[in-house]
Design an enzyme around this catalytic site. Structure first.
Site, PDB file in Angstrom:
ATOM      1  N   ARG A   1     -49.554  44.677 -15.243  1.00  0.00           N
ATOM      2  CA  ARG A   1     -50.256  44.944 -16.215  1.00  0.00           C
ATOM      3  C   ARG A   1     -51.717  44.875 -15.857  1.00  0.00           C
ATOM      4  NH1 ARG A   1     -52.507  41.044 -15.343  1.00  0.00           N
ATOM      5  NH2 ARG A   1     -53.446  41.166 -17.621  1.00  0.00           N
ATOM      6  N   GLY A   2     -52.604  45.021 -16.699  1.00  0.00           N
ATOM      7  CA  GLY A   2     -54.023  44.971 -16.590  1.00  0.00           C
ATOM      8  C   GLY A   2     -54.576  46.344 -16.132  1.00  0.00           C
TER       9      GLY A   2
ATOM     10  N   GLN B   1     -51.109  35.758 -21.395  1.00  0.00           N
ATOM     11  CA  GLN B   1     -51.574  35.835 -20.189  1.00  0.00           C
ATOM     12  C   GLN B   1     -52.444  35.166 -19.605  1.00  0.00           C
ATOM     13  OE1 GLN B   1     -51.041  38.061 -22.514  1.00  0.00           O
ATOM     14  NE2 GLN B   1     -50.905  40.544 -21.974  1.00  0.00           N
TER      15      GLN B   1
ATOM     16  N   ASP C   1     -59.814  47.229 -21.547  1.00  0.00           N
ATOM     17  CA  ASP C   1     -58.797  48.501 -21.230  1.00  0.00           C
ATOM     18  C   ASP C   1     -59.333  49.824 -21.166  1.00  0.00           C
ATOM     19  OD1 ASP C   1     -57.115  45.974 -22.097  1.00  0.00           O
ATOM     20  OD2 ASP C   1     -55.875  47.010 -20.714  1.00  0.00           O
TER      21      ASP C   1
ATOM     22  N   ASN D   1     -60.072  45.592 -25.735  1.00  0.00           N
ATOM     23  CA  ASN D   1     -59.638  44.606 -24.837  1.00  0.00           C
ATOM     24  C   ASN D   1     -58.379  43.754 -25.629  1.00  0.00           C
ATOM     25  OD1 ASN D   1     -59.338  43.482 -22.335  1.00  0.00           O
ATOM     26  ND2 ASN D   1     -60.111  41.365 -23.048  1.00  0.00           N
TER      27      ASN D   1
HETATM   28  O1  MRU Z   1     -51.745  43.975 -21.930  1.00  0.00           O
HETATM   29  P1  MRU Z   1     -52.320  43.780 -20.540  1.00  0.00           P
HETATM   30  O2  MRU Z   1     -51.773  42.401 -20.053  1.00  0.00           O
HETATM   31  O3  MRU Z   1     -52.048  44.689 -19.865  1.00  0.00           O
HETATM   32  O4  MRU Z   1     -53.663  43.497 -21.047  1.00  0.00           O
HETATM   33  C1  MRU Z   1     -54.758  43.156 -20.144  1.00  0.00           C
HETATM   34  C2  MRU Z   1     -56.201  43.198 -20.604  1.00  0.00           C
HETATM   35  O5  MRU Z   1     -56.394  43.295 -21.731  1.00  0.00           O
HETATM   36  C3  MRU Z   1     -57.279  42.927 -19.607  1.00  0.00           C
HETATM   37  O6  MRU Z   1     -58.187  42.147 -20.062  1.00  0.00           O
HETATM   38  C4  MRU Z   1     -57.839  44.156 -19.363  1.00  0.00           C
HETATM   39  O7  MRU Z   1     -56.755  45.001 -19.146  1.00  0.00           O
HETATM   40  C5  MRU Z   1     -58.646  44.298 -18.178  1.00  0.00           C
HETATM   41  S1  MRU Z   1     -58.107  43.697 -16.750  1.00  0.00           S
HETATM   42  C6  MRU Z   1     -59.231  44.008 -15.401  1.00  0.00           C
END
Ligand code: MRU
Length: 365
Positions: free
Chosen positions: A53-54, A203, A244, A254
């Site tokens: 994820r991320g 997270q 994101d 985000n």
């Molecule tokens: O749902 P996730 O864990 O994929 O969300 C991740 C985030 O919101 C991060 O802050 C974002 O992807 C930036 S990662 C460098």
């Protein structure tokens, strides 16, 4: 980054040059397990179920997912269908679409025989570029942290609040929001990180805290609602989060809860920065609140939590009555007016159309 003395990235090509290996992030911080992906469906499942994820890591995984898919089927139609399947895995993070479209631009003009090798090369390039990009974000963000440190009394740490995980686990390496933190630690600047737990999937608690423990960086975990209180009492010098999808006008999407932190930061005069690679800007979107699709995830993420009990067993437990319904929007949008600045690989700019165009002039009008 180092895990138990060994250097890791969050995704890599296996030694046989065929399979792709990832860290199963649903098992952290309790188990460190490497998973091998061999088929397109395993890549789509890893993205949808959030083993990876991320935003940047999702993009890198999708790029390798196409390589795996090309081992199973050939032909432009099949390739485009695989691309559709990958893009549909998670709707909000635009790096996914960015990486898949970049792969298609590279592969579609080639003859069938040349596609597979070219796909692995391009996916490898996406990963290498991500690492270099995040290192550059770290260098630019370091200047902000250094400036704050120079205004502090001798020996005092700079207190940085972050939300979700935008560390190396969210990218191929270094991270976005945490890259300046790692750069500051390496430069010998005393820092301390306030880590939002980041419900519903935690997270912050499970990934950011794990990264910071491994890197030996002082930090405290706090419940999502505590940040405003800490800001009121002067205990936060700077907020840095990832994103994101950032619109051409500087609105920032985000992890859910980011907007509330930005509001609290504005009310308390705390600088609120967002760290991102250029690949996270969606130049086709202007109004983040109205135009960015917000992923709605399963309500079990809200109604249950995963943890380790005292016997070391991983368990998922309910936290609400069985009859209680829930909602689970995974992201929110922070309007550009609440963002102090954007930390990119090309430098820091205001969260505005002019600011972004100044750094990325090739994006035209
Ligand atoms: O749902 P996730 O864990 O994929 O969300 C991740 C985030 O919101 C991060 O802050 C974002 O992807 C930036 S990662 C460098």
């Amino acid at each position: 980054m180092q895990v138990n003395g060994q250097a890791y990235r969050s995704i890599w090509l296996a030694a046989d040059g065929v399979g792709v290996e990832i860290i199963d992030q649903t098992r952290l911080p309790f188990r460190f397990e490497v998973v091998r992906l061999e088929r397109l469906e395993e890549a789509t499942s890893a993205i949808s179920r959030m083993l990876v994820r991320g935003a940047p890591l999702i993009g890198a995984t999708a790029a390798y997912g196409l390589c795996l898919g090309l081992r199973q089927a050939t032909g432009s139609q099949a390739l485009e269908e695989m691309a559709r399947q990958l893009i549909a895995c998670r709707p909000t993070a635009v790096n996914l679409r960015w990486a898949v479209e970049r792969m298609l631009r590279c592969l579609l003009p080639l003859s069938e025989e040349r596609r597979l090798a070219a796909a692995y090369r391009e996916a490898g390039r996406i990963c290498e570029e991500d690492v270099a990009t995040n290192e550059a974000i770290g260098r630019h963000g370091l200047s902000l942290i250094r400036e704050l440190w120079q205004r502090k009394k001798a020996g005092e740490a700079v207190n940085i609040l972050t939300h979700c995980n935008a560390g190396w686990l969210a990218t191929v390496d270094w991270g976005t929001a945490l890259a300046p933190v790692y750069a500051a630690a390496a430069a010998g600047i005393p820092i301390h990180v306030w880590v939002d737990e980041t419900r519903p999937r935690n997270q912050g608690a499970s990934l950011t805290a794990w990264e910071l423990v491994a890197a030996g960086i002082p930090h405290h975990l706090l419940v999502d609602n505590a940040g405003g209180h800490l800001m009121q009492h002067g205990r936060v010098d700077l907020c840095i989060v990832g994103t994101d999808r950032t619109t051409a006008s500087g609105d920032v999407c985000n992890k859910i809860g980011t907007y509330l932190k930005a509001l609290a930061a504005r009310d308390n005069g705390v600088p609120f920065y967002v760290a991102l690679p250029g690949s996270t800007v969606d130049w086709t979107v202007d109004d983040g609140v109205m135009e960015i699709p917000i992923e709605e995830r399963g309500t079990e993420e809200v109604l249950r939590v995963q943890g380790e009990d005292d016997s070391g067993t991983l368990r998922i437990v309910a936290i609400a009555p069985a009859a209680t319904p829930a909602v689970n929007p995974a992201f929110d949008v922070t309007p550009a007016r609440l963002v102090t600045g954007l930390i990119t690989e090309r430098g820091i700019c205001p969260a505005s159309r002019e600011g972004l165009r100044g750094l990325y002039p090739e994006q035209g009008q």
